[in-house]
Scaffold this motif. Structure first.
Motif, mmCIF file in Angstrom:
data_model
loop_
_atom_site.group_PDB
_atom_site.id
_atom_site.type_symbol
_atom_site.label_atom_id
_atom_site.label_comp_id
_atom_site.label_asym_id
_atom_site.label_seq_id
_atom_site.Cartn_x
_atom_site.Cartn_y
_atom_site.Cartn_z
ATOM 1 N N ILE A 334 -34.109 16.576 -34.781
ATOM 2 C CA ILE A 334 -35.397 15.927 -34.527
ATOM 3 C C ILE A 334 -36.371 16.877 -33.843
ATOM 4 O O ILE A 334 -37.539 17.010 -34.259
ATOM 5 C CB ILE A 334 -35.188 14.658 -33.670
ATOM 6 C CG1 ILE A 334 -34.426 13.595 -34.481
ATOM 7 C CG2 ILE A 334 -36.534 14.095 -33.211
ATOM 8 C CD1 ILE A 334 -34.043 12.383 -33.664
ATOM 9 N N PHE A 335 -35.908 17.561 -32.815
ATOM 10 C CA PHE A 335 -36.830 18.326 -31.981
ATOM 11 C C PHE A 335 -36.904 19.816 -32.333
ATOM 12 O O PHE A 335 -37.873 20.481 -31.959
ATOM 13 C CB PHE A 335 -36.455 18.173 -30.501
ATOM 14 C CG PHE A 335 -36.626 16.776 -29.986
ATOM 15 C CD1 PHE A 335 -37.875 16.281 -29.681
ATOM 16 C CD2 PHE A 335 -35.523 15.949 -29.810
ATOM 17 C CE1 PHE A 335 -38.043 14.997 -29.207
ATOM 18 C CE2 PHE A 335 -35.673 14.658 -29.336
ATOM 19 C CZ PHE A 335 -36.935 14.173 -29.038
ATOM 20 N N ILE A 336 -35.905 20.353 -33.033
ATOM 21 C CA ILE A 336 -35.880 21.786 -33.308
ATOM 22 C C ILE A 336 -36.011 22.079 -34.808
ATOM 23 O O ILE A 336 -36.908 22.801 -35.248
ATOM 24 C CB ILE A 336 -34.587 22.429 -32.763
ATOM 25 C CG1 ILE A 336 -34.408 22.097 -31.270
ATOM 26 C CG2 ILE A 336 -34.606 23.926 -32.990
ATOM 27 C CD1 ILE A 336 -35.494 22.618 -30.374
ATOM 28 N N TYR A 337 -35.119 21.504 -35.604
ATOM 29 C CA TYR A 337 -35.048 21.852 -37.031
ATOM 30 C C TYR A 337 -36.190 21.222 -37.833
ATOM 31 O O TYR A 337 -36.724 21.842 -38.752
ATOM 32 C CB TYR A 337 -33.696 21.406 -37.592
ATOM 33 C CG TYR A 337 -33.483 21.777 -39.046
ATOM 34 C CD1 TYR A 337 -33.095 23.068 -39.401
ATOM 35 C CD2 TYR A 337 -33.682 20.838 -40.052
ATOM 36 C CE1 TYR A 337 -32.907 23.413 -40.725
ATOM 37 C CE2 TYR A 337 -33.492 21.173 -41.384
ATOM 38 C CZ TYR A 337 -33.100 22.460 -41.717
ATOM 39 O OH TYR A 337 -32.924 22.795 -43.022
ATOM 40 N N TRP A 338 -36.587 20.012 -37.525
ATOM 41 C CA TRP A 338 -37.612 19.269 -38.263
ATOM 42 C C TRP A 338 -38.974 19.945 -38.065
ATOM 43 O O TRP A 338 -39.510 19.979 -36.976
ATOM 44 C CB TRP A 338 -37.632 17.830 -37.765
ATOM 45 C CG TRP A 338 -38.502 16.907 -38.564
ATOM 46 C CD1 TRP A 338 -39.088 17.145 -39.769
ATOM 47 C CD2 TRP A 338 -38.911 15.587 -38.176
ATOM 48 N NE1 TRP A 338 -39.816 16.068 -40.177
ATOM 49 C CE2 TRP A 338 -39.730 15.086 -39.217
ATOM 50 C CE3 TRP A 338 -38.646 14.777 -37.070
ATOM 51 C CZ2 TRP A 338 -40.293 13.823 -39.187
ATOM 52 C CZ3 TRP A 338 -39.196 13.515 -37.026
ATOM 53 C CH2 TRP A 338 -40.010 13.034 -38.068
ATOM 54 N N GLN A 339 -39.510 20.504 -39.155
ATOM 55 C CA GLN A 339 -40.749 21.259 -39.068
ATOM 56 C C GLN A 339 -41.996 20.374 -39.121
ATOM 57 O O GLN A 339 -42.970 20.630 -38.427
ATOM 58 C CB GLN A 339 -40.807 22.295 -40.206
ATOM 59 C CG GLN A 339 -39.712 23.347 -40.131
ATOM 60 C CD GLN A 339 -39.809 24.185 -38.868
ATOM 61 O OE1 GLN A 339 -40.895 24.560 -38.437
ATOM 62 N NE2 GLN A 339 -38.658 24.487 -38.265
ATOM 63 N N ASN A 340 -41.976 19.346 -39.957
ATOM 64 C CA ASN A 340 -43.156 18.489 -40.121
ATOM 65 C C ASN A 340 -43.046 17.236 -39.243
ATOM 66 O O ASN A 340 -43.079 16.110 -39.736
ATOM 67 C CB ASN A 340 -43.318 18.099 -41.601
ATOM 68 C CG ASN A 340 -43.523 19.315 -42.485
ATOM 69 O OD1 ASN A 340 -44.257 20.234 -42.116
ATOM 70 N ND2 ASN A 340 -42.879 19.327 -43.638
ATOM 71 N N LYS A 341 -42.918 17.468 -37.971
ATOM 72 C CA LYS A 341 -42.777 16.352 -37.034
ATOM 73 C C LYS A 341 -44.120 15.652 -36.837
ATOM 74 O O LYS A 341 -45.183 16.271 -37.008
ATOM 75 C CB LYS A 341 -42.258 16.871 -35.685
ATOM 76 C CG LYS A 341 -40.834 17.385 -35.729
ATOM 77 C CD LYS A 341 -40.352 17.741 -34.340
ATOM 78 C CE LYS A 341 -40.953 19.045 -33.857
ATOM 79 N NZ LYS A 341 -40.413 20.202 -34.584
ATOM 80 N N PRO A 342 -44.062 14.380 -36.459
ATOM 81 C CA PRO A 342 -45.311 13.685 -36.123
ATOM 82 C C PRO A 342 -46.040 14.395 -34.980
ATOM 83 O O PRO A 342 -45.424 15.039 -34.130
ATOM 84 C CB PRO A 342 -44.842 12.292 -35.689
ATOM 85 C CG PRO A 342 -43.515 12.122 -36.357
ATOM 86 C CD PRO A 342 -42.903 13.477 -36.410
ATOM 87 N N ARG A 343 -47.330 14.246 -34.967
ATOM 88 C CA ARG A 343 -48.143 14.946 -33.992
ATOM 89 C C ARG A 343 -47.775 14.576 -32.560
ATOM 90 O O ARG A 343 -47.801 15.424 -31.662
ATOM 91 C CB ARG A 343 -49.627 14.632 -34.244
ATOM 92 C CG ARG A 343 -50.580 15.276 -33.240
ATOM 93 C CD ARG A 343 -50.422 16.777 -33.200
ATOM 94 N NE ARG A 343 -51.204 17.375 -32.128
ATOM 95 C CZ ARG A 343 -51.019 18.590 -31.648
ATOM 96 N NH1 ARG A 343 -50.063 19.352 -32.158
ATOM 97 N NH2 ARG A 343 -51.769 19.060 -30.684
ATOM 98 N N TRP A 344 -47.367 13.318 -32.322
ATOM 99 C CA TRP A 344 -47.078 12.907 -30.949
ATOM 100 C C TRP A 344 -45.842 13.606 -30.391
ATOM 101 O O TRP A 344 -45.762 13.871 -29.196
ATOM 102 C CB TRP A 344 -46.911 11.382 -30.885
ATOM 103 C CG TRP A 344 -45.698 10.835 -31.588
ATOM 104 C CD1 TRP A 344 -45.608 10.427 -32.878
ATOM 105 C CD2 TRP A 344 -44.394 10.639 -31.014
ATOM 106 N NE1 TRP A 344 -44.337 9.992 -33.174
ATOM 107 C CE2 TRP A 344 -43.573 10.101 -32.034
ATOM 108 C CE3 TRP A 344 -43.851 10.854 -29.757
ATOM 109 C CZ2 TRP A 344 -42.236 9.789 -31.825
ATOM 110 C CZ3 TRP A 344 -42.523 10.549 -29.549
ATOM 111 C CH2 TRP A 344 -41.733 10.021 -30.571
ATOM 112 N N ILE A 345 -44.861 13.945 -31.274
ATOM 113 C CA ILE A 345 -43.685 14.693 -30.815
ATOM 114 C C ILE A 345 -44.081 16.117 -30.442
ATOM 115 O O ILE A 345 -43.669 16.651 -29.408
ATOM 116 C CB ILE A 345 -42.587 14.681 -31.894
ATOM 117 C CG1 ILE A 345 -42.076 13.253 -32.127
ATOM 118 C CG2 ILE A 345 -41.436 15.598 -31.491
ATOM 119 C CD1 ILE A 345 -40.972 13.165 -33.175
#
Length: 370
Positions: A334-345
């Motif tokens: 969720i916090f490292i690998y995921w590149q297209n995270k929601p802006r709030w994260i």
């Protein structure tokens, strides 16, 4: 030996350790022990945050104190053995459990005593000429520590019976009560110094592990920050301190050792298997430090033994250790690998990085100070 009038299992003064002057007739409460552990953890964290040289000096002083106490134990024990003899060596393994799972768990406690053997690998960046000094430090320290610890255990067995060894919560203190007379206070003091030094070494080395992991992108970037004046990884040290304080809720030290040893053994097995894979698949890769292949093979076999056999003997501790490991997988994705995270994260991560940078006066290693 006098017994505590309020606790049937408390043997004074051995079980009361360094808190004996406060609780003269009773076993100290768990809350007091936890409070002291928390205070010392925070104190050592502050020292490691403030200055690397201070941390190394603390380590040198308390390691020297521990070695001196062990030498006293060795001399007193060997004198008793040769002067009076000891029946404890007639059948030293009587009543032992030979089941492989219990042997592996026994190794966990033994390895915990030697737990500093791999810490030097975490701080190679801070060593001068590590390709030369790292192997030299290992070849000097490991045989020295092993010899001292083995001789100390021989001294313990020579003086203390099996029942005394098993019932004592601080064997060195019990040994001192039996052999040192009016100087027996040396042992509680030495045990406290030994614990203090061991914790300092763990904080110094483990914080570098978190720091490098964050720098490689496996942990939040905030943990990879370094103080611009002290050149110490303060966010990593604070993060480690918080985790340590949380783990103080665990009362049974042996359960905590089993958690630690299983998780550490599992990841050590993965690391050694990766080393063996690279040695066979890429034999011509440049290796500044290279040893004979037989040593990592033997180490790999031992690690497999220590990881697999406790699974059926101590399933609860193994399960909790696995849960700790598995819980990090979704956090990583969720916090490292995921590149297209929601802006709030992303904004929350940036806010955390900025907060740590401003609070601890830190920047990333390759960034100049503002």
């Amino acid at each position: 030996m006098n017994r505590c009038p309020y606790h049937a299992t408390c043997k004074l003064p051995a079980d009361c350790g360094i808190l004996q002057p406060i609780w003269l007739t009773c076993e100290p409460p768990t809350e007091a022990i936890r409070l002291i552990a928390a205070v010392i953890t925070c104190l050592l964290t502050v020292i490691n945050c403030y200055n690397v040289k201070w941390a190394t000096r603390v380590q040198d002083i308390f390691t020297g104190t521990k070695i001196l106490a062990l030498i006293i134990i060795i001399i007193a024990g060997l004198y008793a053995l040769f002067a009076y003899g000891s029946p404890n060596f007639d059948r030293p393994m009587s009543g032992s459990t030979v089941e492989p799972g219990y042997i592996a768990l026994a190794f966990y406690s033994g390895l915990f005593s030697y737990s500093g053997w791999n810490y030097l690998n975490f701080v190679t960046e801070e060593l001068k000429d590590p390709y030369r000094n790292l192997p030299r430090a290992i070849w000097i320290s490991m045989p020295t520590v092993t010899t001292i610890y083995v001789l100390a255990n021989i001294a313990y067995v020579a003086v203390l019976s099996q029942d005394e060894l098993l019932s004592s919560s601080a064997v060195a203190v019990t040994f001192g009560e039996k052999m040192l007379g009016v100087m027996s206070w040396i042992m509680p003091f030495s045990v406290a110094c030994s614990t203090f030094g061991a914790l300092n070494g763990a904080i110094f080395a483990s914080s570098r592990l978190f720091f490098v992991g964050a720098r490689q992108g496996h942990l939040p970037q905030a943990i990879a920050l370094i103080n611009v004046k002290r050149f110490t990884p303060i966010p990593s040290l604070v993060f480690l301190c918080i985790i340590t304080l949380v783990l103080l809720i665990i009362k049974d030290i042996y359960v905590l050792i089993n958690y630690l040893s299983f998780v550490e053994g599992l990841f050590t097995t993965f690391s050694v298997s990766g080393l063996l894979w690279l040695r066979f698949r890429k034999p011509d890769m440049e290796r500044p430090i290279k040893i004979n292949i037989i040593f990592p093979i033997i180490f790999f076999i031992i690690c497999l033994f220590l990881v697999t056999f406790p699974c059926y003997v101590s399933p609860w501790e193994v399960s909790v250790g696995l849960i700790m490991i598995v819980s990090g997988i979704p956090m990583y994705f969720i916090f490292i690998y995921w590149q297209n995270k929601p802006r709030w994260i992303e904004k929350a991560s940036e806010t955390l990085n900025l907060l740590c940078a401003r609070t601890f006066m830190c920047v990333l290693e390759d960034q100049p100070a503002a």
